[in-house]
Design an enzyme around this catalytic site. Structure first.
Site, PDB file in Angstrom:
ATOM      1  N   CYS A   1      -0.136   0.616  13.056  1.00  0.00           N
ATOM      2  CA  CYS A   1       0.252  -0.379  12.052  1.00  0.00           C
ATOM      3  C   CYS A   1       0.320   0.266  10.673  1.00  0.00           C
ATOM      4  O   CYS A   1       0.293  -0.435   9.656  1.00  0.00           O
ATOM      5  CB  CYS A   1      -0.755  -1.530  12.019  1.00  0.00           C
ATOM      6  N   ALA A   2       0.397   1.601  10.643  1.00  0.00           N
ATOM      7  CA  ALA A   2       0.364   2.320   9.368  1.00  0.00           C
ATOM      8  C   ALA A   2       1.776   2.690   8.914  1.00  0.00           C
ATOM      9  O   ALA A   2       2.379   1.979   8.108  1.00  0.00           O
ATOM     10  CB  ALA A   2      -0.516   3.562   9.490  1.00  0.00           C
ATOM     11  N   ARG A   3       2.309   3.801   9.441  1.00  0.00           N
ATOM     12  CA  ARG A   3       3.645   4.257   9.080  1.00  0.00           C
ATOM     13  C   ARG A   3       4.308   4.884  10.292  1.00  0.00           C
ATOM     14  O   ARG A   3       3.686   5.630  11.048  1.00  0.00           O
ATOM     15  CB  ARG A   3       3.583   5.280   7.936  1.00  0.00           C
TER      16      ARG A   3
ATOM     17  N   GLU B   1      13.723   1.903  10.779  1.00  0.00           N
ATOM     18  CA  GLU B   1      13.503   0.459  10.821  1.00  0.00           C
ATOM     19  C   GLU B   1      14.747  -0.279  10.334  1.00  0.00           C
ATOM     20  O   GLU B   1      15.189  -0.044   9.211  1.00  0.00           O
ATOM     21  CB  GLU B   1      12.279   0.086   9.984  1.00  0.00           C
TER      22      GLU B   1
ATOM     23  N   THR C   1       0.805  -1.223   0.000  1.00  0.00           N
ATOM     24  CA  THR C   1       0.000   0.000   0.000  1.00  0.00           C
ATOM     25  C   THR C   1       0.836   1.270   0.000  1.00  0.00           C
ATOM     26  O   THR C   1       0.741   2.095  -0.895  1.00  0.00           O
ATOM     27  CB  THR C   1      -0.945   0.008   1.221  1.00  0.00           C
TER      28      THR C   1
ATOM     29  N   HIS D   1       7.398  -4.742  11.786  1.00  0.00           N
ATOM     30  CA  HIS D   1       6.678  -4.361  10.559  1.00  0.00           C
ATOM     31  C   HIS D   1       6.054  -5.586   9.873  1.00  0.00           C
ATOM     32  O   HIS D   1       6.407  -5.961   8.754  1.00  0.00           O
ATOM     33  CB  HIS D   1       7.616  -3.642   9.579  1.00  0.00           C
ATOM     34  N   LEU D   2       5.090  -6.177  10.559  1.00  0.00           N
ATOM     35  CA  LEU D   2       4.447  -7.417  10.086  1.00  0.00           C
ATOM     36  C   LEU D   2       3.075  -7.190   9.475  1.00  0.00           C
ATOM     37  O   LEU D   2       2.368  -8.147   9.177  1.00  0.00           O
ATOM     38  CB  LEU D   2       4.314  -8.401  11.256  1.00  0.00           C
TER      39      LEU D   2
ATOM     40  N   THR E   1      -3.441   6.372   8.490  1.00  0.00           N
ATOM     41  CA  THR E   1      -3.273   7.407   7.472  1.00  0.00           C
ATOM     42  C   THR E   1      -1.968   7.167   6.724  1.00  0.00           C
ATOM     43  O   THR E   1      -1.078   6.487   7.218  1.00  0.00           O
ATOM     44  CB  THR E   1      -3.208   8.802   8.118  1.00  0.00           C
TER      45      THR E   1
ATOM     46  N   ARG F   1      -9.595   1.932   3.577  1.00  0.00           N
ATOM     47  CA  ARG F   1      -9.915   0.502   3.544  1.00  0.00           C
ATOM     48  C   ARG F   1      -9.592  -0.189   4.871  1.00  0.00           C
ATOM     49  O   ARG F   1     -10.404  -0.948   5.398  1.00  0.00           O
ATOM     50  CB  ARG F   1      -9.118  -0.179   2.420  1.00  0.00           C
TER      51      ARG F   1
END
Length: 528
Positions: free
Chosen positions: A234-236, A265, A78, A283-284, A207, A155
C-alpha cells in the site's frame, strides 16, 4: 526564516474544501483548476506563488522551470514521487508534504488487505454475487500466531504493527533509519532483510520509492521466503517487482498479494490484477473522507504557518529551514549572508571560488551551524546568475565546483557566537569573521585586519586595503568628496603595520572603484 510571501496558490486536483477556505481566510488567493494537461499546467503555473497537488499531477522539471514565481509545492499526502524534488530544490522551491495526514487510512487499508488475503474475502464475496456457494474453495488461515514482516518502520509501519499485534501476530521489521530500540518499544523485533525474509508468513512494505527500494521484493527475495508467503503493498508501485511477483504467484512461492499501488496507474498489464490470488484496489490508501479532510487541512495550515513565520512542517527538501523561525536565527542568517557578501565583493576579480571553510564558534551557534553554512553561501553566490537561497545554495555550490567544509568549536574566551569564513579564489585566500551585537550583524575581522570597532554590516560599505599612512584617510575622503560621496563612518584595524583592510560607510556606492587605484592596493564595495 524570513517570512515567505505567498499571495496566490493554484490547486490542481480535488482537495478537501477546507484547504481553500483556510488559505483564503489568511489572505491567500486560491484558484482551483483540475485535470489540466501538462501543457496547460506549464502555461498556468507562471502566475502562482504556490501549487497544491495530490498524486495525479506530475510536477516535472518542465513545469518547475516554467514557474517563475513559484516558492512552494504542497503535496496533500505523503509520497512526493510525482514531484521532481531535485528540480524544485535547484530552483529554490520548497517541496512540502503532509507526513501524518493519511497514516491511519493507509494503515487500515493494509490491515484490510492482510485480512482479505488470510480469509479470501473478496473472492468469496464475488463468488456469492455470481450465485455460488463454494465453502471449501475459500478455506483460509488464521492470522493468530503468524509472523508479519514490516519493511519500513515509519508512521504507517508503526500503526500496522500495533493493529496486527492485536490479532496475535508476531511482528518483525526492517528499517535502516528507525533505531532498533524505538522499533522494539512498539513490539516490533528489528532485524536485517536477510534474517527477515525466511521467517515471514506475511510481508507488508511501507518505504518511500527510491533507487534503494525499487524492486526490494524480487526473484531473489522471494526465493528466500517461506513457500506460500503473502505480500501487501500500500506504499508505492515498484517496491515489489511486479514481474517477479507474478512469477512467484504462478509457481506458488507467493500464496497471495494485496496490491493498492502499481508501477503504472492504472495498470495496463492485466495479468497480475487478474491472478486469482491477487486482491487489488485502485490506489485507495488515502481515499477516506477523514484522510482527505486531514491532508487538505494540514497542507493549508502548514503553508500558512510558514508564511507567518511560525514554523515549518513537512518540508522534504528544506529541512535546514526548520530551525530558522526564531528572532535569533533571523539575525544569524543576516550575519552569514552579510559576511558572505563581504567576501564576494573582495574576490570579484579573482573568480572562481574553489573552497569555502565555515567555522561557527560558541554554544549559541551550535544549533545554527547548518543554516549558517547555507546563509554564508547565499551571500557569497548572490551576484551569480543562479539566484541562490537557503534551499538551493548547497547544490548550486556543488555544481560550481566549490568545496564546502563546516566545523563548530567551543567559545574561545570572549569570542562567543562568532562565524568565521575563509575562502580560496584563484589561489588567493580571504578570511572574515563576524557576530551579532545588539541585534545587528557586525564584521570583526577581514583577512587578518581586526577592526578596533566592529563594522556594522548595514548600508553602503567601501572596503579598501592599503599600507598604513597618516594621510590615508584624508586622501580617501578627498577623492570621495570629488566623486560626490559622503563618509558616514570609518573603521580602522587595531594593528598599525603592513597592508591592512579599512572600511568606510558611505552615503552611496562609488561609481568607479578604479578611482581609488592611486591610493589603495585593493578595493571592494557592497550594499547590505
Amino acid at each position: 526564516m524570513a517570512p515567505v510571501s505567498i499571495k496566490t496558490v493554484l490547486i490542481s486536483e480535488s482537495v478537501d474544501p477546507r484547504c481553500k477556505k483556510i488559505l483564503e481566510e489568511n489572505g491567500i488567493r486560491v484558484t482551483e483548476k483540475q485535470n489540466m494537461k501538462k501543457d496547460e499546467l506549464i502555461g498556468e503555473i507562471k502566475n502562482y506563488d504556490g501549487l497544491v497537488v495530490r498524486s495525479a499531477t506530475k510536477v516535472t522539471a518542465d513545469v518547475i522551470n516554467a514557474a517563475d514565481k513559484l516558492k512552494i509545492i504542497g503535496r496533500a499526502g505523503t509520497g512526493v514521487d510525482n514531484v521532481d524534488v531535485d528540480a524544485a530544490t535547484k530552483k529554490g522551491i520548497i517541496v512540502m508534504n503532509t507526513p501524518s495526514g493519511n497514516t491511519i487510512s493507509a494503515a487500515e487499508l493494509t490491515c484490510a488487505l492482510l485480512m482479505s488475503l488470510s480469509r479470501n474475502v473478496p473472492q468469496a464475496a464475488m463468488s456469492m454475487k455470481q450465485g455460488n456457494w463454494d465453502r471449501k474453495k475459500f478455506m483460509g488461515a488464521e492470522l493468530y500466531g503468524k509472523v508479519l514482516g514490516i519493511v519500513g518502520l515509519g508512521r504507517i509501519g508503526k500503526e500496522v504493527a500495533s493493529r496486527m499485534q492485536s490479532f496475535g501476530m508476531r511482528t518483525i521489521g526492517y528499517d535502516p533509519i528507525t533505531p532498533p530500540e524505538v522499533a522494539a518499544s512498539w513490539g516490533v523485533e528489528p532485524m536485517s532483510l536477510e534474517l527477515l525474509w525466511p521467517q515471514c508468513d506475511y510481508i507488508t512494505v511501507h518505504t518511500p520509492l527510491m533507487p534503494s527500494t525499487v524492486g526490494l521484493l524480487n526473484d531473489a527475495s522471494f526465493a528466500k521466503c517461506k513457500k506460500g508467503v503473502k505480500v501487501v503493498n500500500c506504499a508505492r508501485g515498484g517496491i515489489i517487482d511486479e514481474d517477479a511477483l507474478l512469477r512467484a504467484l504462478e509457481s506458488g512461492q507467493c500464496g497471495g498479494a494485496g496490491l493498492d499501488v502499481f508501477v503504472e496507474e492504472p495498470p495496463k498489464n492485466r495479468s497480475l490484477i487478474e491472478h486469482p490470488n491477487v486482491v487489488s484496489c485502485p490506489h485507495l490508501g488515502a481515499s477516506t473522507k477523514e484522510a482527505q479532510a486531514r491532508c487538505g487541512e494540514d497542507i493549508a495550515l502548514q503553508i500558512v504557518d510558514m508564511v507567518k513565520g511560525n514554523k515549518l512542517v513537512g518540508a522534504v527538501n528544506a529541512q535546514v529551514l526548520a530551525s530558522t523561525f526564531s528572532q535569533e536565527s533571523h539575525q544569524l542568517i543576516k550575519l552569514g549572508e552579510a559576511v558572505g557578501s563581504v567576501l564576494q565583493s573582495c574576490t570579484t576579480s579573482k573568480r572562481p571560488v574553489s573552497h569555502v571553510q565555515i567555522t561557527t564558534q560558541g554554544d549559541c551557534m551550535k544549533s545554527s551551524a547548518a543554516y549558517m553554512t547555507s546563509s554564508v553561501l547565499v551571500g557569497l553566490l548572490n551576484h551569480e546568475s543562479c539566484c541562490p537561497n537557503l534551499i538551493n545554495v548547497l547544490s548550486l555550490a556543488k555544481e560550481s565546483g566549490i568545496t564546502v567544509n563546516q566545523t563548530h568549536c567551543a567559545a574561545d574566551g570572549a569570542a562567543s557566537g562568532v562565524c568565521k569564513v575563509e575562502i580560496e579564489a584563484s589561489g588567493c585566500r580571504y578570511k572574515a569573521s563576524g557576530s551579532v551585537q545588539g541585534g545587528v550583524p557586525v564584521l570583526l575581522e577581514l583577512s587578518d585586519s581586526v577592526f578596533r570597532q566592529p563594522v556594522s554590516l548595514t548600508g553602503n560599505l567601501l572596503f579598501f586595503k592599503a599600507s598604513v599612512n597618516p594621510q590615508l584617510l584624508s586622501s580617501v575622503a578627498g577623492l570621495l568628496t570629488t566623486e560626490g560621496v559622503e563618509i558616514e563612518s570609518f573603521s580602522a584595524p587595531a594593528d598599525r603595520s603592513g597592508d591592512l583592510w579599512y572600511c568606510v560607510g558611505v552615503s552611496s556606492p562609488l561609481r568607479d572603484l578604479g578611482a581609488l587605484k592611486p591610493l589603495v592596493k585593493e578595493a571592494a564595495q557592497l550594499t547590505v
